[in-house]
Motif scaffolding. Structure first.
Motif, PDB file in Angstrom:
ATOM      1  N   SER A   1      20.839  63.825  16.274  1.00  0.00           N
ATOM      2  CA  SER A   1      21.733  64.162  17.388  1.00  0.00           C
ATOM      3  C   SER A   1      23.192  64.086  16.979  1.00  0.00           C
ATOM      4  O   SER A   1      23.992  64.975  17.304  1.00  0.00           O
ATOM      5  CB  SER A   1      21.475  63.238  18.582  1.00  0.00           C
ATOM      6  N   VAL A   2      23.566  62.999  16.306  1.00  0.00           N
ATOM      7  CA  VAL A   2      24.949  62.824  15.861  1.00  0.00           C
ATOM      8  C   VAL A   2      24.931  62.507  14.370  1.00  0.00           C
ATOM      9  O   VAL A   2      23.889  62.140  13.805  1.00  0.00           O
ATOM     10  CB  VAL A   2      25.659  61.701  16.655  1.00  0.00           C
ATOM     11  N   THR A   3      26.110  62.621  13.770  1.00  0.00           N
ATOM     12  CA  THR A   3      26.198  62.385  12.331  1.00  0.00           C
ATOM     13  C   THR A   3      25.966  60.926  11.982  1.00  0.00           C
ATOM     14  O   THR A   3      25.186  60.601  11.088  1.00  0.00           O
ATOM     15  CB  THR A   3      27.572  62.834  11.815  1.00  0.00           C
ATOM     16  N   ASP A   4      26.636  60.016  12.706  1.00  0.00           N
ATOM     17  CA  ASP A   4      26.514  58.580  12.442  1.00  0.00           C
ATOM     18  C   ASP A   4      26.339  57.869  13.781  1.00  0.00           C
ATOM     19  O   ASP A   4      27.318  57.554  14.473  1.00  0.00           O
ATOM     20  CB  ASP A   4      27.756  58.054  11.719  1.00  0.00           C
ATOM     21  N   PRO A   5      25.096  57.625  14.202  1.00  0.00           N
ATOM     22  CA  PRO A   5      24.888  57.022  15.531  1.00  0.00           C
ATOM     23  C   PRO A   5      25.425  55.603  15.647  1.00  0.00           C
ATOM     24  O   PRO A   5      25.866  55.203  16.720  1.00  0.00           O
ATOM     25  CB  PRO A   5      23.360  57.064  15.694  1.00  0.00           C
ATOM     26  N   ILE A   6      25.396  54.815  14.578  1.00  0.00           N
ATOM     27  CA  ILE A   6      25.909  53.444  14.648  1.00  0.00           C
ATOM     28  C   ILE A   6      27.417  53.459  14.887  1.00  0.00           C
ATOM     29  O   ILE A   6      27.953  52.694  15.699  1.00  0.00           O
ATOM     30  CB  ILE A   6      25.548  52.668  13.369  1.00  0.00           C
ATOM     31  N   TYR A   7      28.117  54.322  14.191  1.00  0.00           N
ATOM     32  CA  TYR A   7      29.560  54.442  14.398  1.00  0.00           C
ATOM     33  C   TYR A   7      29.860  54.929  15.822  1.00  0.00           C
ATOM     34  O   TYR A   7      30.797  54.452  16.472  1.00  0.00           O
ATOM     35  CB  TYR A   7      30.145  55.410  13.371  1.00  0.00           C
ATOM     36  N   SER A   8      29.054  55.860  16.294  1.00  0.00           N
ATOM     37  CA  SER A   8      29.250  56.341  17.667  1.00  0.00           C
ATOM     38  C   SER A   8      29.003  55.230  18.679  1.00  0.00           C
ATOM     39  O   SER A   8      29.727  55.116  19.681  1.00  0.00           O
ATOM     40  CB  SER A   8      28.318  57.524  17.944  1.00  0.00           C
ATOM     41  N   LEU A   9      27.999  54.397  18.424  1.00  0.00           N
ATOM     42  CA  LEU A   9      27.737  53.260  19.318  1.00  0.00           C
ATOM     43  C   LEU A   9      28.900  52.285  19.304  1.00  0.00           C
ATOM     44  O   LEU A   9      29.284  51.740  20.352  1.00  0.00           O
ATOM     45  CB  LEU A   9      26.440  52.567  18.901  1.00  0.00           C
ATOM     46  N   ARG A  10      29.471  52.034  18.152  1.00  0.00           N
ATOM     47  CA  ARG A  10      30.610  51.122  18.063  1.00  0.00           C
ATOM     48  C   ARG A  10      31.804  51.658  18.870  1.00  0.00           C
ATOM     49  O   ARG A  10      32.471  50.926  19.593  1.00  0.00           O
ATOM     50  CB  ARG A  10      30.998  50.925  16.602  1.00  0.00           C
ATOM     51  N   GLN A  11      32.056  52.953  18.735  1.00  0.00           N
ATOM     52  CA  GLN A  11      33.151  53.546  19.479  1.00  0.00           C
ATOM     53  C   GLN A  11      32.878  53.533  20.983  1.00  0.00           C
ATOM     54  O   GLN A  11      33.783  53.292  21.794  1.00  0.00           O
ATOM     55  CB  GLN A  11      33.386  54.985  19.000  1.00  0.00           C
ATOM     56  N   ALA A  12      31.636  53.791  21.370  1.00  0.00           N
ATOM     57  CA  ALA A  12      31.292  53.762  22.793  1.00  0.00           C
ATOM     58  C   ALA A  12      31.428  52.351  23.362  1.00  0.00           C
ATOM     59  O   ALA A  12      31.870  52.167  24.502  1.00  0.00           O
ATOM     60  CB  ALA A  12      29.869  54.281  22.990  1.00  0.00           C
ATOM     61  N   THR A  13      31.050  51.342  22.573  1.00  0.00           N
ATOM     62  CA  THR A  13      31.201  49.948  23.017  1.00  0.00           C
ATOM     63  C   THR A  13      32.664  49.596  23.222  1.00  0.00           C
ATOM     64  O   THR A  13      33.041  48.987  24.233  1.00  0.00           O
ATOM     65  CB  THR A  13      30.567  49.001  21.993  1.00  0.00           C
ATOM     66  N   ASP A  14      33.491  49.973  22.289  1.00  0.00           N
ATOM     67  CA  ASP A  14      34.925  49.681  22.404  1.00  0.00           C
ATOM     68  C   ASP A  14      35.523  50.389  23.615  1.00  0.00           C
ATOM     69  O   ASP A  14      36.332  49.811  24.356  1.00  0.00           O
ATOM     70  CB  ASP A  14      35.626  50.112  21.128  1.00  0.00           C
ATOM     71  N   SER A  15      35.115  51.629  23.844  1.00  0.00           N
ATOM     72  CA  SER A  15      35.634  52.373  24.988  1.00  0.00           C
ATOM     73  C   SER A  15      35.190  51.764  26.311  1.00  0.00           C
ATOM     74  O   SER A  15      35.992  51.593  27.240  1.00  0.00           O
ATOM     75  CB  SER A  15      35.177  53.826  24.903  1.00  0.00           C
ATOM     76  N   ALA A  16      33.899  51.409  26.419  1.00  0.00           N
ATOM     77  CA  ALA A  16      33.392  50.811  27.660  1.00  0.00           C
ATOM     78  C   ALA A  16      34.039  49.461  27.927  1.00  0.00           C
ATOM     79  O   ALA A  16      34.397  49.136  29.070  1.00  0.00           O
ATOM     80  CB  ALA A  16      31.872  50.672  27.583  1.00  0.00           C
ATOM     81  N   LEU A  17      34.208  48.656  26.883  1.00  0.00           N
ATOM     82  CA  LEU A  17      34.811  47.334  27.058  1.00  0.00           C
ATOM     83  C   LEU A  17      36.263  47.448  27.513  1.00  0.00           C
ATOM     84  O   LEU A  17      36.707  46.733  28.419  1.00  0.00           O
ATOM     85  CB  LEU A  17      34.713  46.558  25.748  1.00  0.00           C
ATOM     86  N   ARG A  18      37.007  48.360  26.908  1.00  0.00           N
ATOM     87  CA  ARG A  18      38.406  48.525  27.316  1.00  0.00           C
ATOM     88  C   ARG A  18      38.509  49.059  28.743  1.00  0.00           C
ATOM     89  O   ARG A  18      39.413  48.678  29.502  1.00  0.00           O
ATOM     90  CB  ARG A  18      39.122  49.458  26.350  1.00  0.00           C
ATOM     91  N   TYR A  19      37.587  49.917  29.125  1.00  0.00           N
ATOM     92  CA  TYR A  19      37.609  50.456  30.490  1.00  0.00           C
ATOM     93  C   TYR A  19      37.353  49.348  31.516  1.00  0.00           C
ATOM     94  O   TYR A  19      38.067  49.240  32.520  1.00  0.00           O
ATOM     95  CB  TYR A  19      36.555  51.555  30.625  1.00  0.00           C
TER      96      TYR A  19
END
Length: 392
Positions: free
Chosen positions: A160-178
């Motif tokens: 689905s994505v190139t690097d799912p772990i990196y995408s998860l890390r970015q999604a976590t950071d975005s959700a936490l900041r929100y």
């Protein structure tokens, strides 16, 4: 001794020449022909010079070709077996394109056609997201959060994505900041940590669902939430005060729970005593009414005698509650003191002395001492008939 002397044991060159003969490198054609002869002999050929015309040898026989085919087929079949572990799922690629997912166990896929990629779907991994974040009330906090996850869909995880772990890390950071950006600093540091954690988890799941990362978030935990170092002592004091407040509240609740049953018991006892007192007063009043109702006919029949009897009953009740009586004799002006407590004590002693003989003291047997007191200047005292002798 020279290296090229005939008697030297090391008189050899890289090409295998001996005796000092220098013939140069071997002919490659001869090596090829020798090798082909050996192969033909091994597979049933007659051997030859390897010429294309085949006049010198018979070439490969049909049985040799079949044997080679069988060996190649066995090797190909063997290379197609793959073992998928219990915690894994196998993603099958046929000619480089996704074909399917195979379950754990011994599986066979055509070699050189299918490629099997094992993916562990049961192991739980974790990643950490941290940083300085701005809260709703414009304060800066240092937040560190750990996310535990596992692979749920192997196909989405790989393609689905190139690097799912990196995408998860970015999604976590975005959700936490929100979530932190929509919460106050006190809520993030103290009372609202659980709400912030749950909101971050929900926001993260919504994000990774849209991107089809093939991952499942197992748990989300706060590792550290603290204010900047410049204001940390003040926030430590605030947190300690809130903890003291919670402790005092819990102590007060415990005290209330302990005192409430006691207070209810006291109230219940007072209610019962009040009911008993009311019943007793009502019954006593009814008894007095009944007694006076019975006394009225007697009073109407003999008023004087009834009044005298009532007077004597009242005096008996009064004198039974005192231990000293003063009598004023009529006309003499002297006061007579009657120590009733002493009289009763002497009477009890005399009864104890005569108890063994089963004798009862006769009436008037004991003569109490009489003390005459000087006449009072005011002439006050308790007046009673000289006929009164402590009884009716």
């Amino acid at each position: 001794m020279a290296w090229n002397e005939p008697g030297n044991s090391n008189n050899k060159d890289p090409w295998g020449n001996k005796g000092g003969k220098d013939q140069g490198p071997p002919d490659l054609d001869e090596i090829y022909n020798d090798t082909m002869k050996k192969i033909r002999k091994a597979f049933g050929g007659k051997g030859g010079d390897g010429s294309p015309s085949g006049k010198s040898g018979g070439g490969f026989s049909s049985s040799g070709l079949i044997l080679v085919a069988v060996i190649l087929a066995a090797v190909w079949a063997y290379l197609g077996f793959a073992t998928i572990k219990e915690a894994e799922r196998g993603v099958v690629l046929r000619f480089g394109q996704f074909h399917g997912v195979i379950e754990p166990g011994l599986q066979w896929q055509p070699a050189f056609i299918d490629d099997v990629i094992p993916v562990n779907v049961e192991s739980i991994s974790s990643l950490t997201s941290s940083g300085k974040m701005l809260t709703k009330d414009e304060n800066v906090v240092l937040v560190e959060m750990e996310v535990q996850y596992r692979i749920e869909n192997p196909r989405n995880f790989l393609f689905s994505v190139t690097d799912p772990i990196y995408s998860l890390r970015q999604a976590t950071d975005s959700a936490l900041r929100y979530v932190v950006g929509h919460s106050s600093m006190d809520a993030v540091l103290t009372t609202g940590r659980e709400e912030v954690r749950q909101a971050t988890w929900q926001q993260l799941e919504d994000t990774i669902t849209k991107y089809n990362l093939g991952l499942q978030v197992v748990d989300v935990n706060f590792l550290a939430v603290r204010p900047p170092e410049q204001v940390k002592p003040a926030f430590d004091d605030a947190i300690a005060a809130q903890e003291d407040e919670n402790r005092y509240i819990q102590e007060a609740q415990a005290y209330a729970k302990a005192r409430e049953p006691q207070a209810r018991g006291v109230v219940r006892r007072m209610e019962e005593e009040a009911k008993a007192y009311r019943s007793r007063v009502v019954l006593e009043a009814r008894g007095e009414v009944a007694r006076f109702e019975k006394l009225l006919p007697e009073y109407e029949a003999a008023p004087k005698v009834t009044r005298q009897r009532l007077y004597l009953d009242a005096m008996e009740d009064v004198y039974s509650k005192t231990t000293k009586v003063l009598l004023d004799t009529e006309g003499s002006g002297n006061m007579i003191y009657l120590p009733l407590d002493k009289i009763m004590e002497k009477q009890k002693q005399s009864q104890d002395e005569t108890a063994d003989d089963n004798q009862t003291p006769a009436s008037g047997q004991y003569s109490p001492p009489v003390t005459q007191l000087p006449n009072s200047s005011r002439g006050s005292g308790i007046r009673e008939s000289s006929r009164f002798s402590g009884g009716r």
